[in-house]
Design a protein around this motif. Structure first.
Motif, PDB file in Angstrom:
ATOM      1  N   GLN A  77       0.806  -1.238   0.000  1.00 14.18           N
ATOM      2  CA  GLN A  77       0.000   0.000   0.000  1.00 14.18           C
ATOM      3  C   GLN A  77       0.831   1.276   0.000  1.00 14.18           C
ATOM      4  OE1 GLN A  77      -2.937  -0.774  -0.678  1.00 14.18           O
ATOM      5  NE2 GLN A  77      -3.449  -2.678   0.358  1.00 14.18           N
ATOM      6  N   ALA A  78       1.919   1.340   0.793  1.00 12.78           N
ATOM      7  CA  ALA A  78       2.716   2.564   0.855  1.00 12.78           C
ATOM      8  C   ALA A  78       4.098   2.228   1.397  1.00 12.78           C
ATOM      9  CB  ALA A  78       2.037   3.595   1.757  1.00 12.78           C
TER      10      ALA A  78
ATOM     11  N   PHE B 266      -1.075  -0.444  -4.354  1.00 16.03           N
ATOM     12  CA  PHE B 266      -0.616   0.813  -3.752  1.00 16.03           C
ATOM     13  C   PHE B 266      -1.751   1.824  -3.713  1.00 16.03           C
ATOM     14  CE2 PHE B 266       3.068  -1.268  -5.373  1.00 16.03           C
ATOM     15  CZ  PHE B 266       4.004  -1.070  -4.367  1.00 16.03           C
ATOM     16  N   ILE B 267      -1.737   2.625  -2.667  1.00 14.60           N
ATOM     17  CA  ILE B 267      -2.658   3.755  -2.585  1.00 14.60           C
ATOM     18  C   ILE B 267      -1.818   5.019  -2.483  1.00 14.60           C
ATOM     19  CG2 ILE B 267      -4.384   4.904  -1.149  1.00 14.60           C
ATOM     20  CD1 ILE B 267      -5.325   2.161  -0.227  1.00 14.60           C
ATOM     21  N   VAL B 268      -2.088   5.990  -3.369  1.00 15.77           N
ATOM     22  CA  VAL B 268      -1.401   7.286  -3.242  1.00 15.77           C
ATOM     23  C   VAL B 268      -2.383   8.318  -2.717  1.00 15.77           C
ATOM     24  CG1 VAL B 268       0.196   6.786  -5.141  1.00 15.77           C
ATOM     25  CG2 VAL B 268      -1.906   8.073  -5.603  1.00 15.77           C
ATOM     26  N   GLY B 269      -1.847   9.310  -2.001  1.00 19.04           N
ATOM     27  CA  GLY B 269      -2.683  10.397  -1.509  1.00 19.04           C
ATOM     28  C   GLY B 269      -3.544  10.005  -0.329  1.00 19.04           C
ATOM     29  N   PHE B 270      -3.064   9.045   0.465  1.00 15.10           N
ATOM     30  CA  PHE B 270      -3.764   8.751   1.720  1.00 15.10           C
ATOM     31  C   PHE B 270      -3.715  10.032   2.570  1.00 15.10           C
ATOM     32  CE2 PHE B 270      -3.987   7.125   6.088  1.00 15.10           C
ATOM     33  CZ  PHE B 270      -5.098   6.317   5.982  1.00 15.10           C
ATOM     34  N   PRO B 271      -4.774  10.310   3.379  1.00 13.59           N
ATOM     35  CA  PRO B 271      -4.780  11.552   4.166  1.00 13.59           C
ATOM     36  C   PRO B 271      -3.463  11.762   4.925  1.00 13.59           C
ATOM     37  CG  PRO B 271      -6.889  10.459   4.393  1.00 13.59           C
ATOM     38  CD  PRO B 271      -6.009   9.532   3.584  1.00 13.59           C
ATOM     39  N   GLY B 272      -2.877  12.934   4.755  1.00 15.54           N
ATOM     40  CA  GLY B 272      -1.643  13.271   5.466  1.00 15.54           C
ATOM     41  C   GLY B 272      -0.379  12.882   4.713  1.00 15.54           C
TER      42      GLY B 272
ATOM     43  N   SER C 247      -2.466   0.189  -8.739  1.00 16.40           N
ATOM     44  CA  SER C 247      -2.274   1.385  -7.911  1.00 16.40           C
ATOM     45  C   SER C 247      -3.484   2.293  -8.054  1.00 16.40           C
ATOM     46  CB  SER C 247      -0.996   2.104  -8.316  1.00 16.40           C
ATOM     47  OG  SER C 247      -0.956   2.262  -9.712  1.00 16.40           O
ATOM     48  N   PHE C 248      -3.825   2.940  -6.949  1.00 18.08           N
ATOM     49  CA  PHE C 248      -5.076   3.691  -6.875  1.00 18.08           C
ATOM     50  C   PHE C 248      -4.860   5.016  -6.158  1.00 18.08           C
ATOM     51  CE2 PHE C 248      -5.645  -0.867  -6.053  1.00 18.08           C
ATOM     52  CZ  PHE C 248      -6.372  -1.244  -7.171  1.00 18.08           C
ATOM     53  N   LYS C 249      -5.703   6.001  -6.518  1.00 11.55           N
ATOM     54  CA  LYS C 249      -5.779   7.214  -5.707  1.00 11.55           C
ATOM     55  C   LYS C 249      -6.646   6.886  -4.499  1.00 11.55           C
ATOM     56  CE  LYS C 249      -7.368   9.853  -9.103  1.00 11.55           C
ATOM     57  NZ  LYS C 249      -7.922  11.028  -9.759  1.00 11.55           N
ATOM     58  N   TYR C 250      -6.270   7.399  -3.350  1.00 12.84           N
ATOM     59  CA  TYR C 250      -7.089   7.172  -2.166  1.00 12.84           C
ATOM     60  C   TYR C 250      -8.512   7.693  -2.406  1.00 12.84           C
ATOM     61  CZ  TYR C 250      -9.321   7.785   2.275  1.00 12.84           C
ATOM     62  OH  TYR C 250     -10.244   7.750   3.276  1.00 12.84           O
ATOM     63  N   SER C 251      -9.487   6.889  -2.030  1.00 12.10           N
ATOM     64  CA  SER C 251     -10.883   7.280  -2.186  1.00 12.10           C
ATOM     65  C   SER C 251     -11.584   7.087  -0.837  1.00 12.10           C
ATOM     66  CB  SER C 251     -11.492   6.391  -3.276  1.00 12.10           C
ATOM     67  OG  SER C 251     -12.859   6.191  -3.084  1.00 12.10           O
ATOM     68  N   PRO C 252     -12.088   8.183  -0.252  1.00  9.83           N
ATOM     69  CA  PRO C 252     -12.692   8.058   1.084  1.00  9.83           C
ATOM     70  C   PRO C 252     -13.925   7.173   1.064  1.00  9.83           C
ATOM     71  CG  PRO C 252     -12.964  10.287   0.192  1.00  9.83           C
ATOM     72  CD  PRO C 252     -12.130   9.547  -0.783  1.00  9.83           C
ATOM     73  N   ARG C 253     -13.987   6.197   1.939  1.00  5.40           N
ATOM     74  CA  ARG C 253     -15.125   5.293   2.016  1.00  5.40           C
ATOM     75  C   ARG C 253     -15.913   5.606   3.285  1.00  5.40           C
ATOM     76  NH1 ARG C 253     -16.924   3.220  -1.738  1.00  5.40           N
ATOM     77  NH2 ARG C 253     -16.772   5.441  -2.021  1.00  5.40           N
TER      78      ARG C 253
ATOM     79  N   ARG D  97       0.894  12.108  -8.260  1.00  2.59           N
ATOM     80  CA  ARG D  97       1.607  10.983  -7.625  1.00  2.59           C
ATOM     81  C   ARG D  97       1.251   9.658  -8.298  1.00  2.59           C
ATOM     82  NH1 ARG D  97       1.013  13.117  -1.355  1.00  2.59           N
ATOM     83  NH2 ARG D  97       2.388  14.909  -1.700  1.00  2.59           N
ATOM     84  N   LEU D  98      -0.013   9.513  -8.638  1.00  2.00           N
ATOM     85  CA  LEU D  98      -0.415   8.249  -9.288  1.00  2.00           C
ATOM     86  C   LEU D  98       0.337   8.076 -10.610  1.00  2.00           C
ATOM     87  CD1 LEU D  98      -2.274   5.781  -8.983  1.00  2.00           C
ATOM     88  CD2 LEU D  98      -3.939   6.960 -10.408  1.00  2.00           C
ATOM     89  N   GLN D  99       0.432   9.190 -11.347  1.00  2.00           N
ATOM     90  CA  GLN D  99       1.118   9.125 -12.639  1.00  2.00           C
ATOM     91  C   GLN D  99       2.588   8.730 -12.467  1.00  2.00           C
ATOM     92  OE1 GLN D  99       1.141  12.780 -14.822  1.00  2.00           O
ATOM     93  NE2 GLN D  99      -0.481  12.014 -16.156  1.00  2.00           N
TER      94      GLN D  99
END
Ligand code: 5AD
Ligand code: SF4
Length: 438
Positions: free
Chosen positions: A264-265, A303-309, A332-338, A357-359
């Motif tokens: 993930q990171a 992977f998740i990019v752009g997790f809060p913080g 790989s994914f952009k963080y998406s709030p659930r 960041r994803l790119q």
């Protein structure tokens, strides 16, 4: 005798949903349904949904809207929503989309025939329970018809890890493992029907505890089944890669050299905020041990990019980790709030930064994928043919490393497992030629 009706199932999301869709279709087979591959002539439509990221749920609502005309033309048409969106938003779906007759959560598929009967009788049928009874034991026995050479087999469901971004522990519930004896029976049945490769599925498959020896014990027992040539499993959590499973990769020839092991990171600060319960270093050490057991193993990750913080420095740590591991293939994914997950409450990284960041991450992952594929050229692999290719006489199948390989093999049949020399690497596949018979 029930009358003959047509069922259209559309599957979103993970492989577990693919397996569930098969079992749902089989369960409704007892109600007289046979499957069709278009909604146009269906008497019942089931969307088997995914809730892992925002867009997945939105796609479901827009797809449902498209059935309005079909239902107007055929008032008897029943529309059902299954899967994780059904679990998370069942009542809201019923409210928001009156076309829907039936909502069934992933733990209640064995009740689908009864729900279908209620829907047929004009009721709105909803079941998003986490019932006590074991779903798989209550589903009908699997049919005997022959099938393709590869199959999924769910052995474990649910997750107790509670990563701060993830809905799975809420939609699929607590971890449950199917007893090994049941899994082995089902596997033998699949092999009798022509299956040569089985992928064991679970949200946290390596936490499997339906066998005294854990997942490694199950894989060892499966490897004794004659006619079963290949075993894979997905998805795993780093903390559940125990010694026995690592050793199994070196010892059990039928266990394929491919491992999907999401990290993930790469920043320990972010990993802690994600509640991953491992560090970058412990992950890298684990990879070292796995590679010591099986040096040629191909690694895959999420992977998740752009997790809060997540700061630029944190993101750089992800790139550094990727550079160190060298993956063969990744998601790989952009963080998406659930909604309902702890991370959704935190301050979010802005969209443009996430995109950037994803790119950058995807560019690195792609270059690694190509490097790993390029190194396959000249090597000998086994290819299990799954279907005919686009060119005449061409077949396509998977190597041990899960690469798609195109091979000129006019006399081969689907289900053949043949030695192939890799001759070229394309963006997402390999080309190979049959190794000449000695
Ligand atoms: N946002 C973005 N990606 C997510 N995943 C899970 N939850 C989220 C989320 N909220 C990704 C993880 C997981 C994969 C199946 O989906 O990387 O491993
Ligand atoms: Fe979700 Fe996987 Fe974490 Fe479980 S281990 S919460 S399924 S990301």
């Amino acid at each position: 005798m029930s009358q003959s009706r047509k069922l259209y199932i559309k599957t979103y999301g993970c492989q577990m949903n693919v397996y569930d869709s098969e079992r749902m279709a089989e369960a409704l087979g007892g109600q007289g349904y046979t499957q069709t591959d278009t909604p146009d002539d269906a008497d019942m439509i089931v969307l088997n949904t995914c809730h892992i990221r925002e867009k997945a749920a939105e796609k479901v609502y827009s797809e449902l809207g498209r059935f309005r005309q079909l239902k107007a033309d055929k008032p008897d048409l029943k529309i059902g929503v299954a899967g994780c969106v059904a679990q998370a938003e069942g009542e809201e779906i019923m409210r928001r989309q009156p076309l829907v007759d039936l909502v069934v959560g992933p733990q209640s598929y064995h009740r689908l025939p009864a729900l279908e009967a209620r829907a047929r009788a004009g009721e709105k049928a909803l079941d998003t329970d986490f019932p006590e009874e074991a779903k798989f034991d209550d589903l009908p026995a699997r049919p005997k018809a022959t099938r393709g050479p590869t199959a999924f087999l769910t052995v474990q469901e649910g997750c107790d890890k509670f990563c701060a971004f993830c809905v799975v522990p809420y939609t699929r519930g607590a971890e449950v493992s199917r007893p090994a004896a049941r899994v082995l029976d089902e596997a033998r049945g699949l092999v009798e029907r022509g299956v040569r490769e089985i992928t064991l599925l679970g949200q946290n498959v390596n936490a499997y505890h339906g066998h005294d020896g854990g997942l490694a014990g199950l894989v060892l027992d499966l490897s004794a089944i004659d006619g079963l040539e290949r075993i894979r499993y997905t998805t795993s959590h780093p903390n559940d890669m125990d010694d026995a499973l690592i050793a199994a990769h070196g010892e059990i020839g039928k266990l394929m050299p491919y491992l999907h092991l999401p990290v993930q990171a790469g920043s320990d600060r972010v990993l802690k905020a994600m509640n991953r319960k491992h560090t970058a270093e412990s992950y890298l050490h684990l990879i070292e041990r796995i590679r010591a057991a099986r040096p040629d193993i191909l690694l895959s990750g999420d992977f998740i990019v752009g997790f809060p913080g997540e700061t630029e420095e944190d993101f750089q740590a992800t790139l550094d980790l990727v550079a160190e591991v060298e993956y063969g293939q990744c998601y790989s994914f952009k963080y998406s709030p659930r909604p309902g997950t702890p991370a959704a409450e935190k301050a979010h990284v802005d969209e443009a930064t996430k995109d950037d960041r994803l790119q950058r991450l995807q560019a690195l992952l792609k270059s690694q994928q190509h490097a790993v594929q390029d190194r396959m050229v000249g090597r000998e692999v086994g290819v299990l043919f799954e279907k005919a290719g686009r060119e005449p006489g061409q077949m396509v199948g998977k190597s041990e490393y899960l690469h798609s390989v195109f091979v000129d093999a006019p006399n081969a049949r689907v289900g053949d497992l043949v030695p192939v020399t890799v001759t070229a690497s394309a963006p997402n596949s390999l080309a190979g030629r049959l190794r000449a018979a000695a």
